[in-house]
Design a protein around this motif. Structure first.
Motif, PDB file in Angstrom:
ATOM      1  N   GLN A   1       0.830  -1.183   0.000  1.00 44.40           N
ATOM      2  CA  GLN A   1       0.000   0.000   0.000  1.00 44.40           C
ATOM      3  C   GLN A   1       0.873   1.244   0.000  1.00 44.40           C
ATOM      4  N   VAL A   2       0.497   2.210  -0.850  1.00 42.67           N
ATOM      5  CA  VAL A   2       1.202   3.473  -0.962  1.00 42.67           C
ATOM      6  C   VAL A   2       0.177   4.605  -0.937  1.00 42.67           C
ATOM      7  N   GLN A   3       0.425   5.607  -0.105  1.00 45.04           N
ATOM      8  CA  GLN A   3      -0.392   6.814  -0.090  1.00 45.04           C
ATOM      9  C   GLN A   3       0.355   7.926  -0.816  1.00 45.04           C
ATOM     10  N   LEU A   4      -0.332   8.621  -1.727  1.00 43.43           N
ATOM     11  CA  LEU A   4       0.263   9.654  -2.560  1.00 43.43           C
ATOM     12  C   LEU A   4      -0.437  10.979  -2.323  1.00 43.43           C
ATOM     13  N   VAL A   5       0.342  12.061  -2.181  1.00 44.30           N
ATOM     14  CA  VAL A   5      -0.200  13.391  -1.956  1.00 44.30           C
ATOM     15  C   VAL A   5       0.472  14.363  -2.911  1.00 44.30           C
ATOM     16  N   GLU A   6      -0.327  14.961  -3.815  1.00 42.76           N
ATOM     17  CA  GLU A   6       0.178  15.951  -4.751  1.00 42.76           C
ATOM     18  C   GLU A   6       0.135  17.345  -4.127  1.00 42.76           C
ATOM     19  N   SER A   7       1.062  18.200  -4.552  1.00 43.12           N
ATOM     20  CA  SER A   7       1.076  19.589  -4.128  1.00 43.12           C
ATOM     21  C   SER A   7       1.756  20.428  -5.201  1.00 43.12           C
ATOM     22  N   GLY A   8       1.617  21.743  -5.100  1.00 49.54           N
ATOM     23  CA  GLY A   8       2.279  22.660  -6.010  1.00 49.54           C
ATOM     24  C   GLY A   8       1.388  23.280  -7.059  1.00 49.54           C
ATOM     25  N   GLY A   9       0.141  22.878  -7.129  1.00 47.18           N
ATOM     26  CA  GLY A   9      -0.767  23.455  -8.102  1.00 47.18           C
ATOM     27  C   GLY A   9      -1.150  24.874  -7.740  1.00 47.18           C
ATOM     28  N   GLY A  10      -1.783  25.551  -8.680  1.00 46.64           N
ATOM     29  CA  GLY A  10      -2.206  26.918  -8.455  1.00 46.64           C
ATOM     30  C   GLY A  10      -2.563  27.606  -9.746  1.00 46.64           C
ATOM     31  N   LEU A  11      -2.658  28.921  -9.678  1.00 44.08           N
ATOM     32  CA  LEU A  11      -2.994  29.754 -10.830  1.00 44.08           C
ATOM     33  C   LEU A  11      -1.722  30.382 -11.380  1.00 44.08           C
ATOM     34  N   VAL A  12      -1.523  30.267 -12.683  1.00 40.34           N
ATOM     35  CA  VAL A  12      -0.336  30.815 -13.326  1.00 40.34           C
ATOM     36  C   VAL A  12      -0.722  31.390 -14.681  1.00 40.34           C
ATOM     37  N   GLN A  13      -0.015  32.421 -15.100  1.00 42.59           N
ATOM     38  CA  GLN A  13      -0.260  33.034 -16.398  1.00 42.59           C
ATOM     39  C   GLN A  13       0.349  32.185 -17.511  1.00 42.59           C
ATOM     40  N   ALA A  14      -0.271  32.218 -18.679  1.00 39.74           N
ATOM     41  CA  ALA A  14       0.273  31.493 -19.823  1.00 39.74           C
ATOM     42  C   ALA A  14       1.733  31.873 -20.054  1.00 39.74           C
ATOM     43  N   GLY A  15       2.551  30.858 -20.321  1.00 37.61           N
ATOM     44  CA  GLY A  15       3.974  31.057 -20.486  1.00 37.61           C
ATOM     45  C   GLY A  15       4.779  30.858 -19.222  1.00 37.61           C
ATOM     46  N   GLY A  16       4.111  30.771 -18.088  1.00 40.12           N
ATOM     47  CA  GLY A  16       4.778  30.583 -16.817  1.00 40.12           C
ATOM     48  C   GLY A  16       5.081  29.136 -16.519  1.00 40.12           C
ATOM     49  N   SER A  17       5.579  28.897 -15.308  1.00 37.08           N
ATOM     50  CA  SER A  17       6.006  27.567 -14.895  1.00 37.08           C
ATOM     51  C   SER A  17       5.463  27.216 -13.522  1.00 37.08           C
ATOM     52  N   LEU A  18       5.291  25.934 -13.293  1.00 37.44           N
ATOM     53  CA  LEU A  18       4.945  25.380 -11.995  1.00 37.44           C
ATOM     54  C   LEU A  18       5.679  24.061 -11.826  1.00 37.44           C
ATOM     55  N   ARG A  19       5.968  23.715 -10.582  1.00 41.42           N
ATOM     56  CA  ARG A  19       6.509  22.404 -10.274  1.00 41.42           C
ATOM     57  C   ARG A  19       5.579  21.691  -9.309  1.00 41.42           C
ATOM     58  N   LEU A  20       5.051  20.563  -9.741  1.00 45.25           N
ATOM     59  CA  LEU A  20       4.211  19.737  -8.904  1.00 45.25           C
ATOM     60  C   LEU A  20       5.055  18.686  -8.200  1.00 45.25           C
ATOM     61  N   SER A  21       4.665  18.357  -6.982  1.00 43.33           N
ATOM     62  CA  SER A  21       5.321  17.317  -6.217  1.00 43.33           C
ATOM     63  C   SER A  21       4.314  16.245  -5.847  1.00 43.33           C
ATOM     64  N   CYS A  22       4.794  15.039  -5.740  1.00 45.51           N
ATOM     65  CA  CYS A  22       3.974  13.917  -5.299  1.00 45.51           C
ATOM     66  C   CYS A  22       4.780  13.153  -4.267  1.00 45.51           C
ATOM     67  N   ALA A  23       4.364  13.239  -3.013  1.00 47.46           N
ATOM     68  CA  ALA A  23       5.071  12.607  -1.911  1.00 47.46           C
ATOM     69  C   ALA A  23       4.365  11.328  -1.493  1.00 47.46           C
ATOM     70  N   ALA A  24       5.153  10.310  -1.234  1.00 46.85           N
ATOM     71  CA  ALA A  24       4.623   9.015  -0.846  1.00 46.85           C
ATOM     72  C   ALA A  24       4.811   8.780   0.647  1.00 46.85           C
ATOM     73  N   SER A  25       3.859   8.096   1.229  1.00 50.24           N
ATOM     74  CA  SER A  25       3.971   7.634   2.606  1.00 50.24           C
ATOM     75  C   SER A  25       3.463   6.203   2.681  1.00 50.24           C
ATOM     76  N   GLY A  26       3.809   5.544   3.764  1.00 48.54           N
ATOM     77  CA  GLY A  26       3.415   4.156   3.924  1.00 48.54           C
ATOM     78  C   GLY A  26       4.492   3.171   3.522  1.00 48.54           C
ATOM     79  N   ARG A  27       5.261   3.544   2.515  1.00 47.60           N
ATOM     80  CA  ARG A  27       6.402   2.770   2.071  1.00 47.60           C
ATOM     81  C   ARG A  27       7.187   3.575   1.041  1.00 47.60           C
ATOM     82  N   THR A  28       8.339   3.085   0.654  1.00 48.71           N
ATOM     83  CA  THR A  28       9.177   3.776  -0.318  1.00 48.71           C
ATOM     84  C   THR A  28       8.712   3.484  -1.737  1.00 48.71           C
TER      85      THR A  28
END
Length: 127
Positions: A1-28
């Motif tokens: 079993q693996v639990q996944l949590v995404e973060s880093g989303g939001g509002l950005v203007q066209a042409g911009g950048s974002l970095r999303l993260s997905c962190a796992a818990s419960g195991r590697t």
């Protein structure tokens, strides 16, 4: 079993950048293949990209190749989606997924190929 949590989303203007993260818990995530999917308004959830957890090989949706980069940090049990040159059509809820056991990365492109899913993070790209 693996639990996944995404973060880093939001509002950005066209042409911009974002970095999303997905962190796992419960195991590697060591030796796991990790994928990113997205669901745009009014559309089905679609494949974005995949990375082999035990290596650096990647495979991307054609429309994001060259703009998006998937990477991972096994010591932190985290996978990233760096999104550059964002377009309004990239607006979607982004999900990470884990545990595709198919023999090639290109085969890991369907929802049914993955056994664990996060709750998603909203990315909105404005004009």
């Amino acid at each position: 079993q693996v639990q996944l949590v995404e973060s880093g989303g939001g509002l950005v203007q066209a042409g911009g950048s974002l970095r999303l993260s997905c962190a796992a818990s419960g195991r590697t995530f060591t030796s796991y293949t990790l994928g990113w999917f997205r669901r745009a308004p009014g559309k089905e959830r679609e494949f974005v990209g995949v990375i082999g957890w035990s290596g650096d090989s990647t495979y991307y949706l054609d429309s994001v190749r060259g703009r998006f980069i998937i990477s991972r940090d096994n010591a932190k049990n985290t996978v990233y989606l760096q999104m550059n040159s964002l377009k309004p059509e990239d607006t979607a809820v982004y999900y990470c997924a884990a545990r595709c056991v198919r023999p090639t990365l290109s085969s890991c492109s369907k929802e049914s190929d993955f056994g664990s899913w996060g709750q998603g993070t909203q990315v909105t790209v404005s004009s």
